[in-house]
Design a protein around this motif. Structure first.
Motif, PDB file in Angstrom:
ATOM      1  N   ALA A   1     -40.819  12.236  -7.784  1.00 52.71           N
ATOM      2  CA  ALA A   1     -39.686  13.091  -8.173  1.00 52.71           C
ATOM      3  C   ALA A   1     -39.541  13.148  -9.684  1.00 52.71           C
ATOM      4  CB  ALA A   1     -38.401  12.566  -7.535  1.00 52.71           C
ATOM      5  N   LEU A   2     -39.712  12.015 -10.341  1.00 51.48           N
ATOM      6  CA  LEU A   2     -39.650  11.992 -11.803  1.00 51.48           C
ATOM      7  C   LEU A   2     -40.785  12.808 -12.402  1.00 51.48           C
ATOM      8  CD1 LEU A   2     -38.611  11.031 -14.527  1.00 51.48           C
ATOM      9  CD2 LEU A   2     -39.854   8.885 -14.176  1.00 51.48           C
ATOM     10  N   GLU A   3     -41.963  12.716 -11.805  1.00 50.72           N
ATOM     11  CA  GLU A   3     -43.106  13.468 -12.325  1.00 50.72           C
ATOM     12  C   GLU A   3     -42.879  14.975 -12.203  1.00 50.72           C
ATOM     13  OE1 GLU A   3     -46.589  14.839 -13.905  1.00 50.72           O
ATOM     14  OE2 GLU A   3     -45.543  12.938 -14.165  1.00 50.72           O
TER      15      GLU A   3
ATOM     16  N   ARG B   1     -38.642   6.053 -16.823  1.00 55.18           N
ATOM     17  CA  ARG B   1     -38.076   5.590 -15.551  1.00 55.18           C
ATOM     18  C   ARG B   1     -36.737   4.894 -15.746  1.00 55.18           C
ATOM     19  NH1 ARG B   1     -42.723   2.132 -12.943  1.00 55.18           N
ATOM     20  NH2 ARG B   1     -42.883   1.454 -15.100  1.00 55.18           N
ATOM     21  N   GLU B   2     -36.644   4.112 -16.806  1.00 54.26           N
ATOM     22  CA  GLU B   2     -35.397   3.379 -17.015  1.00 54.26           C
ATOM     23  C   GLU B   2     -34.248   4.283 -17.452  1.00 54.26           C
ATOM     24  OE1 GLU B   2     -38.058   2.567 -20.678  1.00 54.26           O
ATOM     25  OE2 GLU B   2     -38.291   2.791 -18.505  1.00 54.26           O
ATOM     26  N   GLU B   3     -34.539   5.554 -17.697  1.00 55.60           N
ATOM     27  CA  GLU B   3     -33.498   6.524 -18.039  1.00 55.60           C
ATOM     28  C   GLU B   3     -32.992   7.264 -16.801  1.00 55.60           C
ATOM     29  OE1 GLU B   3     -34.766   7.840 -22.560  1.00 55.60           O
ATOM     30  OE2 GLU B   3     -35.903   8.703 -20.887  1.00 55.60           O
TER      31      GLU B   3
ATOM     32  N   ALA C   1     -36.463   1.150  -2.986  1.00 58.87           N
ATOM     33  CA  ALA C   1     -37.420   2.090  -3.566  1.00 58.87           C
ATOM     34  C   ALA C   1     -37.052   2.437  -5.007  1.00 58.87           C
ATOM     35  CB  ALA C   1     -37.496   3.356  -2.711  1.00 58.87           C
ATOM     36  N   GLY C   2     -35.755   2.687  -5.225  1.00 59.34           N
ATOM     37  CA  GLY C   2     -35.303   3.010  -6.575  1.00 59.34           C
ATOM     38  C   GLY C   2     -35.493   1.852  -7.541  1.00 59.34           C
ATOM     39  N   ARG C   3     -35.166   0.649  -7.068  1.00 59.65           N
ATOM     40  CA  ARG C   3     -35.339  -0.535  -7.909  1.00 59.65           C
ATOM     41  C   ARG C   3     -36.816  -0.770  -8.234  1.00 59.65           C
ATOM     42  NH1 ARG C   3     -31.475  -4.092  -9.134  1.00 59.65           N
ATOM     43  NH2 ARG C   3     -32.989  -4.241 -10.804  1.00 59.65           N
ATOM     44  N   ARG C   4     -37.660  -0.617  -7.239  1.00 53.25           N
ATOM     45  CA  ARG C   4     -39.095  -0.823  -7.451  1.00 53.25           C
ATOM     46  C   ARG C   4     -39.703   0.259  -8.341  1.00 53.25           C
ATOM     47  NH1 ARG C   4     -41.621  -1.884  -1.626  1.00 53.25           N
ATOM     48  NH2 ARG C   4     -43.546  -1.854  -2.866  1.00 53.25           N
ATOM     49  N   ALA C   5     -39.030   1.398  -8.434  1.00 55.21           N
ATOM     50  CA  ALA C   5     -39.480   2.457  -9.346  1.00 55.21           C
ATOM     51  C   ALA C   5     -39.061   2.175 -10.782  1.00 55.21           C
ATOM     52  CB  ALA C   5     -38.926   3.803  -8.898  1.00 55.21           C
ATOM     53  N   GLY C   6     -38.264   1.120 -10.986  1.00 60.34           N
ATOM     54  CA  GLY C   6     -37.803   0.783 -12.327  1.00 60.34           C
ATOM     55  C   GLY C   6     -36.630   1.618 -12.781  1.00 60.34           C
ATOM     56  N   MET C   7     -35.860   2.153 -11.828  1.00 61.14           N
ATOM     57  CA  MET C   7     -34.747   3.034 -12.142  1.00 61.14           C
ATOM     58  C   MET C   7     -33.418   2.366 -11.806  1.00 61.14           C
ATOM     59  SD  MET C   7     -36.421   6.485 -10.483  1.00 61.14           S
ATOM     60  CE  MET C   7     -37.988   7.126 -11.094  1.00 61.14           C
ATOM     61  N   ARG C   8     -32.357   2.835 -12.444  1.00 59.93           N
ATOM     62  CA  ARG C   8     -31.014   2.380 -12.081  1.00 59.93           C
ATOM     63  C   ARG C   8     -30.618   3.036 -10.765  1.00 59.93           C
ATOM     64  NH1 ARG C   8     -26.865   2.768 -17.022  1.00 59.93           N
ATOM     65  NH2 ARG C   8     -25.700   1.363 -15.641  1.00 59.93           N
ATOM     66  N   VAL C   9     -29.771   2.332 -10.009  1.00 61.87           N
ATOM     67  CA  VAL C   9     -29.424   2.816  -8.675  1.00 61.87           C
ATOM     68  C   VAL C   9     -27.918   2.746  -8.449  1.00 61.87           C
ATOM     69  CG1 VAL C   9     -29.718   2.467  -6.193  1.00 61.87           C
ATOM     70  CG2 VAL C   9     -31.653   2.086  -7.733  1.00 61.87           C
ATOM     71  N   VAL C  10     -27.386   3.801  -7.855  1.00 64.04           N
ATOM     72  CA  VAL C  10     -26.022   3.807  -7.329  1.00 64.04           C
ATOM     73  C   VAL C  10     -26.141   3.806  -5.816  1.00 64.04           C
ATOM     74  CG1 VAL C  10     -23.964   5.221  -6.974  1.00 64.04           C
ATOM     75  CG2 VAL C  10     -24.906   4.961  -9.268  1.00 64.04           C
ATOM     76  N   TRP C  11     -25.599   2.770  -5.192  1.00 65.88           N
ATOM     77  CA  TRP C  11     -25.631   2.656  -3.730  1.00 65.88           C
ATOM     78  C   TRP C  11     -24.295   3.100  -3.164  1.00 65.88           C
ATOM     79  CZ3 TRP C  11     -24.732  -2.334  -0.518  1.00 65.88           C
ATOM     80  CH2 TRP C  11     -25.051  -2.090   0.824  1.00 65.88           C
ATOM     81  N   CYS C  12     -24.334   4.166  -2.356  1.00 68.47           N
ATOM     82  CA  CYS C  12     -23.120   4.689  -1.725  1.00 68.47           C
ATOM     83  C   CYS C  12     -23.356   4.731  -0.214  1.00 68.47           C
ATOM     84  CB  CYS C  12     -22.812   6.093  -2.266  1.00 68.47           C
ATOM     85  SG  CYS C  12     -21.265   6.793  -1.653  1.00 68.47           S
ATOM     86  N   PRO C  13     -23.145   3.611   0.473  1.00 70.50           N
ATOM     87  CA  PRO C  13     -23.506   3.503   1.886  1.00 70.50           C
ATOM     88  C   PRO C  13     -22.443   4.029   2.845  1.00 70.50           C
ATOM     89  CG  PRO C  13     -22.678   1.416   1.110  1.00 70.50           C
ATOM     90  CD  PRO C  13     -22.650   2.343  -0.080  1.00 70.50           C
TER      91      PRO C  13
END
Length: 267
Positions: free
Chosen positions: A149-151, A167-169, A182-194
């Protein structure tokens, strides 16, 4: 998308429970549903059938489930706060990409009546679960879908001679536990809204989820691999989840009234 942008997780549950009741089986419990969320269809199917032990052939289950989904998916609606969130992010100049485990046929069923909402995402920045660019076996919780998705964003920026996004942006919005990993392993920040029921299922384990560790990765293993790789960026490794309380992920019960300034986004 499912359970984050749209109320389709409840529709998935409805369809499965219709079949389960026909087969005199109990309704789908959240401890099983939690394992299905966010995963590619084939993998989720294996988990479901291993639990359900249905007395009918799998082909018949698929036929029944497909008919029910065709009936109910076109009634899907955005979850609270989503229209305003997407509108504000788009108007703020944020680059948006959609990464969903839904395959193309189901995506069409769920979104055809919501074109104004999904027009926010450029077509070339929509990555679906059956995208041929995602290697087999590399759906969530693997990071591939988010890296792709980033690509899709960066390829367009390169063509315009603009600076690529790191990625860190990136900020990932997720409702599922495999998706957070998946988001964490991609090196990205994550908002979890379960979903409220998913949050109840993981009560007391929220920090594990936010670190991307809820699927079994161990903190010590993560630490060793990141140190060996000597990866910078505040300890965000490549292909590995994070650590508890590392500040790289946050739990938000609802996306209504999202705090844009917290993430450096100007309205």
């Amino acid at each position: 998308m499912d359970g984050l942008l749209l109320d389709t997780e409840d529709i998935y549950t409805l369809c499965n429970n219709v079949i389960l009741r026909e087969c005199n089986r109990p309704d789908l419990p959240w401890n099983i549903k939690a394992q299905l969320q966010g995963r590619p269809g084939p993998e989720a199917g294996e988990i479901f059938h291993a639990w359900a032990q249905l007395p009918i052939p799998r082909a018949e289950y698929i036929r029944k489930n497909t008919e029910l989904q065709r009936k109910h998916f076109p009634s899907a609606q955005p979850l609270p706060g989503i229209p305003d969130l997407l509108k504000t992010l788009n108007e703020s100049g944020v680059h948006l990409a959609l990464a969903t485990s839904s395959h193309a046929a189901n995506f069409k069923l769920k979104t055809s009546h919501l074109q104004s909402l999904f027009r926010t995402f450029p077509d070339h920045q929509k990555v679906l679960g059956d995208d041929a660019r995602i290697p087999p076996g590399k759906g969530k919780p693997a990071p591939d879908i988010y890296l792709l998705a980033l690509e899709t964003i960066n390829s367009g920026l390169r063509k315009k001679g603009k600076k690529e996004i790191k990625r860190e942006e990136c900020l990932v919005f997720e409702d599922s536990v495999p998706g957070v990993e998946a988001g964490r392993r991609a090196g990205m920040r994550v908002v979890w809204c379960p979903h409220p029921q998913l949050l109840k299922e993981y009560k007391g384990r929220e920090k594990e989820v936010l670190a991307g560790l809820a699927n079994g990765a161990r903190d010590v293993q993560v630490k060793e691999v990141m140190e060996e790789a000597a990866v910078g960026g505040e300890g965000k490794g490549r292909g590995w989840p994070g650590r508890r309380d590392d500040g790289w992920a946050e739990l938000i019960p609802s996306l209504e009234g999202f705090q844009y300034s917290r993430y450096g986004i100007r309205k």
